[in-house]
Scaffold this motif. Structure first.
Motif, PDB file in Angstrom:
ATOM      1  N   UNK A 114      -8.806  -7.585  18.163  1.00 54.97           N
ATOM      2  CA  UNK A 114      -9.899  -8.303  17.519  1.00 54.97           C
ATOM      3  C   UNK A 114      -9.454  -8.816  16.149  1.00 54.97           C
ATOM      4  N   UNK A 115      -8.777  -7.971  15.384  1.00 55.40           N
ATOM      5  CA  UNK A 115      -8.290  -8.377  14.060  1.00 55.40           C
ATOM      6  C   UNK A 115      -7.275  -9.513  14.181  1.00 55.40           C
ATOM      7  N   UNK A 120      -5.839 -11.392  11.057  1.00 56.95           N
ATOM      8  CA  UNK A 120      -5.620 -10.247  10.175  1.00 56.95           C
ATOM      9  C   UNK A 120      -4.827  -9.199  10.939  1.00 56.95           C
ATOM     10  N   UNK A 121      -3.857  -8.627  10.295  1.00 59.14           N
ATOM     11  CA  UNK A 121      -3.010  -7.601  10.886  1.00 59.14           C
ATOM     12  C   UNK A 121      -3.600  -6.233  10.553  1.00 59.14           C
ATOM     13  N   UNK A 122      -4.174  -5.554  11.532  1.00 60.26           N
ATOM     14  CA  UNK A 122      -4.884  -4.298  11.312  1.00 60.26           C
ATOM     15  C   UNK A 122      -4.048  -3.239  10.591  1.00 60.26           C
ATOM     16  N   UNK A 123      -2.803  -2.993  10.975  1.00 60.53           N
ATOM     17  CA  UNK A 123      -2.036  -1.974  10.238  1.00 60.53           C
ATOM     18  C   UNK A 123      -1.905  -2.303   8.749  1.00 60.53           C
ATOM     19  N   UNK A 124      -1.737  -3.563   8.411  1.00 54.85           N
ATOM     20  CA  UNK A 124      -1.663  -3.948   6.989  1.00 54.85           C
ATOM     21  C   UNK A 124      -2.992  -3.725   6.305  1.00 54.85           C
ATOM     22  N   UNK A 125      -4.074  -4.077   6.983  1.00 56.27           N
ATOM     23  CA  UNK A 125      -5.397  -3.869   6.410  1.00 56.27           C
ATOM     24  C   UNK A 125      -5.660  -2.381   6.181  1.00 56.27           C
ATOM     25  N   UNK A 126      -5.237  -1.553   7.119  1.00 60.00           N
ATOM     26  CA  UNK A 126      -5.421  -0.110   6.974  1.00 60.00           C
ATOM     27  C   UNK A 126      -4.559   0.473   5.861  1.00 60.00           C
ATOM     28  N   UNK A 127      -3.411  -0.104   5.602  1.00 57.30           N
ATOM     29  CA  UNK A 127      -2.517   0.430   4.582  1.00 57.30           C
ATOM     30  C   UNK A 127      -2.880  -0.015   3.176  1.00 57.30           C
ATOM     31  N   UNK A 128      -3.679  -1.076   3.034  1.00 56.99           N
ATOM     32  CA  UNK A 128      -4.034  -1.568   1.708  1.00 56.99           C
ATOM     33  C   UNK A 128      -5.079  -0.668   1.076  1.00 56.99           C
ATOM     34  N   UNK A 129      -5.185  -0.759  -0.221  1.00 61.03           N
ATOM     35  CA  UNK A 129      -6.141   0.067  -0.960  1.00 61.03           C
ATOM     36  C   UNK A 129      -6.951  -0.829  -1.914  1.00 61.03           C
ATOM     37  N   UNK A 130      -8.143  -0.417  -2.261  1.00 62.13           N
ATOM     38  CA  UNK A 130      -8.962  -1.042  -3.310  1.00 62.13           C
ATOM     39  C   UNK A 130      -9.131  -2.536  -3.169  1.00 62.13           C
ATOM     40  N   UNK A 131      -8.754  -3.278  -4.225  1.00 58.44           N
ATOM     41  CA  UNK A 131      -8.946  -4.721  -4.258  1.00 58.44           C
ATOM     42  C   UNK A 131      -8.188  -5.425  -3.145  1.00 58.44           C
TER      43      UNK A 131
END
Length: 172
Positions: A114-115, A120-131
């Motif tokens: 879906x991502x 959008x690459x889900x693993x990258x989204x999961x690894x990001x933090x905050x802003x």
């Protein structure tokens, strides 16, 4: 090689499932099950489980566990999925949690696809933090497109960590 579930007693046929087990299930042929609402002429709402056109290469004959639904922040009686859930920080926190991401490969594969449909690459989204996470989610908002669900299965390893997931340039 498709992962076998623990449901070897009988084959999962989406059309034979009730509404309390349909969502997030995968048929014995590897097609995802989808819960739909039909309205009869009398106005009565009837829920039916159908086989979707969405295939998975990872799981067959699978009814998602209550443990995974809880760990990933999902509900059993959901009608379809939307990329809007990827904008919900509480949902993303649960989806990206160790319990969900490493323990519920069927759900992660579904949301991974879906991502990808949203760019959008889900693993990258999961690894990001905050802003940075807000920036990643804004990419979804700016697309203006709500994907109907994955149309091409991703090659995601069954119990992979985010670092082991496929790259966006990998074959899908």
């Amino acid at each position: 090689m498709k992962k076998k579930s623990k449901l070897n007693k009988s084959s999962v046929v989406c059309e034979n499932m009730n509404k309390d087990s349909c969502a997030f299930a995968v048929s014995s042929s590897g097609k995802r099950c989808v819960l739909e609402k039909n309205v009869r002429r009398s106005g009565e709402e009837v829920f039916v489980c159908s086989t979707s056109h969405i295939d998975t290469n990872h799981v067959t004959n699978w009814i998602e566990s209550d443990r995974c639904l809880e760990a990933c922040g999902l509900e059993r009686n959901v009608l379809g999925i939307s990329s809007d859930s990827l904008l919900d920080s509480q949902f993303m926190q649960k989806l990206c949690s160790t319990q969900c991401y490493t323990g519920c490969p069927n759900i992660v594969d579904l949301y991974f696809n879906l991502a990808i449909g949203e760019g959008v690459y889900l693993p990258s989204l999961c690894q990001t933090r905050g802003d940075n996470k807000r920036r990643g989610m804004s990419e979804i908002r700016s697309s203006g497109y709500v994907a109907p669900g994955p149309t091409v299965p991703a090659k995601l390893m069954a119990y992979a960590s985010p670092a082991m997931a496929p790259t966006p340039t990998g074959p899908y």
